[in-house]
Design an enzyme around this catalytic site. Sequence first.
Site, mmCIF file in Angstrom:
data_model
loop_
_atom_site.group_PDB
_atom_site.id
_atom_site.type_symbol
_atom_site.label_atom_id
_atom_site.label_comp_id
_atom_site.label_asym_id
_atom_site.label_seq_id
_atom_site.Cartn_x
_atom_site.Cartn_y
_atom_site.Cartn_z
ATOM 1 N N ASN A 83 41.745 37.936 41.598
ATOM 2 C CA ASN A 83 41.256 37.362 42.849
ATOM 3 C C ASN A 83 41.113 35.854 42.670
ATOM 4 O OD1 ASN A 83 39.928 36.695 45.174
ATOM 5 N ND2 ASN A 83 38.067 37.879 44.750
ATOM 6 N N LYS A 134 40.235 33.742 44.733
ATOM 7 C CA LYS A 134 39.157 33.196 45.585
ATOM 8 C C LYS A 134 39.662 31.918 46.276
ATOM 9 C CE LYS A 134 35.850 35.616 42.737
ATOM 10 N NZ LYS A 134 34.519 35.719 42.167
ATOM 11 N N HIS A 183 34.054 41.972 49.377
ATOM 12 C CA HIS A 183 33.657 41.265 48.157
ATOM 13 C C HIS A 183 32.220 40.759 48.307
ATOM 14 C CE1 HIS A 183 33.500 38.299 44.976
ATOM 15 N NE2 HIS A 183 34.502 38.951 44.425
ATOM 16 N N GLU A 185 30.934 38.058 47.666
ATOM 17 C CA GLU A 185 30.822 36.715 48.267
ATOM 18 C C GLU A 185 30.915 36.806 49.789
ATOM 19 O OE1 GLU A 185 33.856 35.105 45.734
ATOM 20 O OE2 GLU A 185 32.473 35.372 44.057
ATOM 21 N N GLU A 230 31.732 45.898 41.362
ATOM 22 C CA GLU A 230 31.486 44.555 40.854
ATOM 23 C C GLU A 230 29.996 44.256 40.938
ATOM 24 O OE1 GLU A 230 35.250 42.012 41.182
ATOM 25 O OE2 GLU A 230 34.215 41.828 43.074
ATOM 26 N N SER A 245 33.196 38.974 35.301
ATOM 27 C CA SER A 245 33.380 38.261 34.028
ATOM 28 C C SER A 245 34.290 39.000 33.039
ATOM 29 C CB SER A 245 32.016 37.945 33.400
ATOM 30 O OG SER A 245 31.270 37.088 34.242
HETATM 31 O O1 G3H Z 1 36.771 39.400 42.478
HETATM 32 C C1 G3H Z 1 36.472 39.133 41.320
HETATM 33 C C2 G3H Z 1 35.102 39.106 40.892
HETATM 34 O O2 G3H Z 1 34.304 38.427 41.783
HETATM 35 C C3 G3H Z 1 34.902 38.726 39.466
HETATM 36 O O3 G3H Z 1 34.897 37.335 39.282
HETATM 37 P P1 G3H Z 1 34.759 36.748 37.787
HETATM 38 O O4 G3H Z 1 35.826 37.450 36.976
HETATM 39 O O5 G3H Z 1 34.991 35.291 37.923
HETATM 40 O O6 G3H Z 1 33.403 37.108 37.306
#
Ligand code: G3H
Length: 247
Positions: A10, A12, A94, A96, A164, A210
């Site tokens: 992702n 983002k 998600h 967020e 998540e 993470s």
């Molecule tokens: O969509 C992915 C998740 O929000 C994980 O993000 P991250 O791997 O930066 O912790």
Amino acid sequence: MSRKFFVGGNWKMNGTKKVADELLSNLVKGPLDPNVEVLIGVPAIYLDFVKEKAPCNIYVAAQNCYKTEKGAFTGEISPSMLKDIGIDWVILGHSERRQIFQETDTLIAEKVNHALESGLSVVACIGETLEEREAGQTEAVVAKQIKAIKEKICNWQNVVIAYEPVWAIGTGKTASPQQAQDVHKILRKWLSDEVNETVAKTTRIIYGGSVTSSNCRELAKECDIDGFLVGGASLKPEFVEIVNANQ
Ligand SMILES: O=C[C@H](O)COP(=O)(O)O
């Protein structure tokens, strides 16, 4: 019934055309384990650009879409628009979107339903906050989130669930393999009890929070972890190692 390993990156709200080209080159160079389904979640403005260039073994996903086909919804994009440019996947729910943009369980479920009905496949995200985990509410929270989705959809075939935990996202604080496995197992049992045994056995439940090239192999060993949704590390060359976590 075996479930094919599934790894999503992702991006983002990151990248430029140049960065997208670099990330795609990294994936093309791979090599990627052919037994893994690979997805990249791309900012809406770059979807067309990336879809044109991505090899056919990489799914290109939107990171959001709205719950209706068209209309007066300034700033939104619809599943049918995604289909129109050849996009077959979307990430919905998600944390967020839930936290920053106040998306509710109901809205997310409506979006999942409309996306599925429009022919998209969906990565549906759920997960508890640190406060909820510390209050012992993890199971109740993820059950409530998945129940909202269940109430709106009738077919799970094109759904991947991403667990998540919010406290693990972008924090460098990964859930331990056991912590993740415990929740994945709860979710699979929930699917078995509340939907049916076939859906429980065939639905991929992937972990996000993470994930890096250093922790992916241990997480991948857990029997109910069917892949990953990767944020930060999907913008780095190590994403290939995460895709290949089972090799
Ligand atoms: O969509 C992915 C998740 O929000 C994980 O993000 P991250 O791997 O930066 O912790």
